[in-house]
Design a protein around this motif. Sequence first.
Motif, PDB file in Angstrom:
ATOM      1  N   GLN A  84       0.831  -1.204   0.000  1.00 50.42           N
ATOM      2  CA  GLN A  84       0.000   0.000   0.000  1.00 50.42           C
ATOM      3  C   GLN A  84       0.870   1.260   0.000  1.00 50.42           C
ATOM      4  N   THR A  85       1.954   1.229   0.756  1.00 50.24           N
ATOM      5  CA  THR A  85       2.838   2.397   0.822  1.00 50.24           C
ATOM      6  C   THR A  85       3.508   2.680  -0.517  1.00 50.24           C
ATOM      7  N   TYR A  86       3.918   1.619  -1.219  1.00 47.64           N
ATOM      8  CA  TYR A  86       4.662   1.809  -2.468  1.00 47.64           C
ATOM      9  C   TYR A  86       3.789   1.681  -3.713  1.00 47.64           C
ATOM     10  N   HIS A  87       2.466   1.589  -3.513  1.00 46.74           N
ATOM     11  CA  HIS A  87       1.511   1.583  -4.625  1.00 46.74           C
ATOM     12  C   HIS A  87       1.761   0.433  -5.605  1.00 46.74           C
ATOM     13  N   VAL A  88       2.023  -0.745  -5.053  1.00 47.82           N
ATOM     14  CA  VAL A  88       2.110  -1.959  -5.855  1.00 47.82           C
ATOM     15  C   VAL A  88       1.193  -2.983  -5.207  1.00 47.82           C
ATOM     16  N   SER A  89       1.045  -4.133  -5.823  1.00 45.74           N
ATOM     17  CA  SER A  89       0.176  -5.161  -5.247  1.00 45.74           C
ATOM     18  C   SER A  89       1.001  -6.164  -4.443  1.00 45.74           C
ATOM     19  N   PRO A  90       0.389  -6.810  -3.448  1.00 48.87           N
ATOM     20  CA  PRO A  90       1.099  -7.862  -2.713  1.00 48.87           C
ATOM     21  C   PRO A  90       1.611  -8.961  -3.641  1.00 48.87           C
ATOM     22  N   ALA A  91       0.827  -9.275  -4.679  1.00 53.40           N
ATOM     23  CA  ALA A  91       1.259 -10.313  -5.631  1.00 53.40           C
ATOM     24  C   ALA A  91       2.535  -9.892  -6.347  1.00 53.40           C
ATOM     25  N   ASP A  92       2.640  -8.602  -6.676  1.00 54.29           N
ATOM     26  CA  ASP A  92       3.866  -8.106  -7.327  1.00 54.29           C
ATOM     27  C   ASP A  92       5.076  -8.292  -6.410  1.00 54.29           C
ATOM     28  N   ILE A  93       4.896  -7.990  -5.117  1.00 56.08           N
ATOM     29  CA  ILE A  93       6.014  -8.107  -4.176  1.00 56.08           C
ATOM     30  C   ILE A  93       6.479  -9.552  -4.065  1.00 56.08           C
ATOM     31  N   ARG A  94       5.556 -10.489  -4.117  1.00 56.40           N
ATOM     32  CA  ARG A  94       5.925 -11.913  -4.012  1.00 56.40           C
ATOM     33  C   ARG A  94       6.452 -12.469  -5.330  1.00 56.40           C
ATOM     34  N   SER A  95       6.268 -11.730  -6.411  1.00 57.51           N
ATOM     35  CA  SER A  95       6.616 -12.232  -7.741  1.00 57.51           C
ATOM     36  C   SER A  95       8.106 -12.068  -8.036  1.00 57.51           C
ATOM     37  N   ASN A  96       8.472 -12.409  -9.283  1.00 57.04           N
ATOM     38  CA  ASN A  96       9.863 -12.233  -9.737  1.00 57.04           C
ATOM     39  C   ASN A  96      10.020 -11.021 -10.646  1.00 57.04           C
ATOM     40  N   LYS A  97       9.015 -10.130 -10.675  1.00 52.09           N
ATOM     41  CA  LYS A  97       9.117  -8.931 -11.508  1.00 52.09           C
ATOM     42  C   LYS A  97      10.282  -8.067 -11.038  1.00 52.09           C
ATOM     43  N   LYS A  98      10.971  -7.434 -11.990  1.00 50.62           N
ATOM     44  CA  LYS A  98      12.216  -6.745 -11.641  1.00 50.62           C
ATOM     45  C   LYS A  98      12.209  -5.244 -11.901  1.00 50.62           C
ATOM     46  N   ASN A  99      11.039  -4.670 -12.251  1.00 52.37           N
ATOM     47  CA  ASN A  99      11.047  -3.222 -12.455  1.00 52.37           C
ATOM     48  C   ASN A  99      11.281  -2.510 -11.126  1.00 52.37           C
ATOM     49  N   ALA A 100      11.828  -1.311 -11.201  1.00 51.75           N
ATOM     50  CA  ALA A 100      12.377  -0.635 -10.025  1.00 51.75           C
ATOM     51  C   ALA A 100      11.395  -0.477  -8.854  1.00 51.75           C
ATOM     52  N   PRO A 101      10.165   0.021  -9.061  1.00 47.59           N
ATOM     53  CA  PRO A 101       9.263   0.214  -7.904  1.00 47.59           C
ATOM     54  C   PRO A 101       8.942  -1.087  -7.178  1.00 47.59           C
TER      55      PRO A 101
END
Length: 491
Positions: free
Chosen positions: A408-425
């Motif tokens: 919520q603080t960084y405006h991404v989804s929990p799924a993104d944080i658990r994923s292997n996506k590598k974009n900066a945010p």
Amino acid sequence: MQSFSDVLNLVKEYFQEKVRANQLTETAYTCWIENIQPGKFENNTAYLVVSFDFHKSILMSQYLTPLKEAFENVLGFPVEVEILCAGAPQQTPTPPAAPAIQQQPPQPQPQAPAVFTEPTASNFGYSSDNQDMSFLSNGMSNSDMGGGEYEYTFDTFIVGSKNEFAYTACKSVANSVNLSASSIKPYNPLFIYGPSGLGKTHLLMAIKNEVKRNNPNMNIIYTNSETFSNELIVAIKNQTTNTFHQKYRHSDFFLIDDIQFLSGKDASQEEFFHTFNELYQCGKQIVITSDRPPKDINIIADRLKSRFEWGILADIGVPDLETRIAIIQRKAELLQIRIPDDIINFIATKLKSNIRQLEGAVKKIKMYKLYTGSEPTLSVAQNVIKEILNDNQPVPITIERIIEEVAQTYHVSPADIRSNKKNAPISQARQIAIYIVREITQSTMKEIGQEFGGRDHTTIVYTLKKVENLIKTNPHDKGIIEDIIKNIRDK
């Protein structure tokens, strides 16, 4: 076929549906249905086990018909119900792991639905002070014995040396409704701060109720920062920001609780900034609460901090002994229960830092008297305090909670944080989440790696060192991380 334990779980789900449909209160469910244990199923009779005679009496007198209806709904045929007390050896049922239910009798004729009623207050034979009183804990927050808005008035707020200024300022705010929009309001904004459980929300609601009582046409908005943020997210997603603006920017009184949870949420802060400006310029009253003064909320924009300090800062401290005694006496008055002075003094000396705990103690004693018919004793008070202190142990902080807060603080989804996506945010949010998980949980490196997409031990160690270096070299990011940790621990 299902075991009897499985069937009883379905019966309890049936009652939970009644709660959701407002046909049964949450308190009734937690007090009388939730703790029923399976005995055995034999000859189309369900044998149920409870721990106390008074519990058996309640079920027999008030819930026998609803229980029969519930079993019939689950099994599809009529069932008799027998209630056994675990304290009666001669009636001890067979263990819960009963044989599968095999009965397949004919379908019954439709019957009128059972009527759910609340138990009446009387003595059910429970009198021992040393008995386990944990049954009083269940459902207290949903009890009909207090906790609703009717409590939140200036008359029910106990004033002491540590909250007198905040109380006076709130009374002044409630009376400022008679000032014209062009008049200067001396307490605008009013910023109240202090630890949790000391009455900040009570004062906000007292303002709301006082203004509404005297000026029913006033548009009063009471919210908290999390609700504000969540509504903003939904408005952006659904493209309904105009409706969002209409709600908040056209209020006459804007009361917002726990502003510290806007920390690090840039979009929400931006929206709040414009809402604040619009209301302030129109001469509308703003009242804000926080668990800390503006200067100590790290990642709140400076322009917001300065606006918080335009008006008056009022702190609330831990009440002294005399105030705690007065709070207990007043709560007992409201609940129409007489508590002996020695018990009041005992509670006040043991529960020192949180008004909610004091009020909770009185509610539990009231419930004890209501359901046992016995007068409270010092031994009962000791058990009540023990229950309250156990109830107030910090809720374990899970990795899921941490990830959600960081997302919520960084405006991404929990799924993104658990994923292997590598974009900066996403990468930055993931690194911060890993650091905070390591900082405030007991998780091992291996467990952390598994939670974050199966990363290995080396990757986790590298991430931790990277974030530690970020904290040392970047005050802004350090502040965000500190606020996230504090917000998680305070929730």
